[in-house]
Design an enzyme around this catalytic site. Sequence first.
Site, PDB file in Angstrom:
ATOM      1  N   ASP A 198       0.923  -1.240  -0.002  1.00 40.17           N
ATOM      2  CA  ASP A 198       0.184   0.237   0.099  1.00 40.17           C
ATOM      3  C   ASP A 198       0.888   1.082   0.029  1.00 40.17           C
ATOM      4  O   ASP A 198       0.196   2.227  -0.103  1.00 40.17           O
ATOM      5  CB  ASP A 198      -1.038   0.072   1.139  1.00 40.17           C
ATOM      6  CG  ASP A 198      -0.212  -0.125   2.476  1.00 40.17           C
ATOM      7  OD1 ASP A 198       0.893   0.081   2.605  1.00 40.17           O
ATOM      8  OD2 ASP A 198      -1.177  -0.193   3.702  1.00 40.17           O
ATOM      9  N   ASP A 224       0.196 -10.632   6.527  1.00 40.15           N
ATOM     10  CA  ASP A 224      -0.270 -10.025   5.203  1.00 40.15           C
ATOM     11  C   ASP A 224       1.124  -9.610   4.535  1.00 40.15           C
ATOM     12  O   ASP A 224       1.886  -8.953   4.891  1.00 40.15           O
ATOM     13  CB  ASP A 224      -0.963  -8.846   5.423  1.00 40.15           C
ATOM     14  CG  ASP A 224      -1.715  -8.134   4.272  1.00 40.15           C
ATOM     15  OD1 ASP A 224      -1.605  -9.074   3.317  1.00 40.15           O
ATOM     16  OD2 ASP A 224      -2.305  -7.173   4.337  1.00 40.15           O
TER      17      ASP A 224
END
Length: 238
Positions: free
Chosen positions: A33, A143
């Site tokens: 991100d 993640d």
Amino acid sequence: MYSKIAVSLLAAASLTAPAFAAQGNGVTTRYWDCCKPSCSWSGKAPVSSPARTCDANDNPLNDVDAKSGCDGGGAYTCSNYSPWAVNDNLAYGFAATAISGGTENSWCCACYQLDFTSGPVAGKSMIVQSTNTGGDLGSNHFDLLMPGGGVGIFDGCRSEFGQSLPGQQYGGISSRSECDASNMPAVLRKGCYWRFDWFKNADNPSVSFKQVACPAALTAISGCKRNDDGSFPAAQSS
């Protein structure tokens, strides 16, 4: 009643006893991100220094209080947080984590050996350092940070690179050729290829995991090492 000698021995043992190493079975997802990692803020855990961040031009920042690029600031994930292959069966990288029974205080900058138990990477291992967390992560959830893995909840890539990365918000790109897309920055392409080469485009494989001492190659990138890192065993590939 304990004697003074016995009490002294017990106290000494408590000082030298290894810290509890988190372990169990877990799940993985993927993301990139571009945001400032959560463990880059001061005071999150007992560490040598918070995890390193970079500016929009990929230059390391010295200001640990720099505002995240996902919140209008200028601190982003450094491109060298991309994963890489050590050999055919072992890779290094970074991840956002949520470990059952723990908090950021216990997992920020900790390292975990992930032994993949499903999908095309079953039998391979990856050692990741935790540099982030996430409100949308489940229990024993890793993640994995990989370019083109999808931005997830936040998209700092648009402000860092002036455009969004290719692929879906969750899951990211679907083919190796998309690593060469015009909106995939050149500094992220090597890490993007890793997903389709070493990682064999595995789709959220399950893992067995255990906490291990961080390899120097990872702490050299993050600049972050836990004060209790020496209490944990060295990694052993499966």
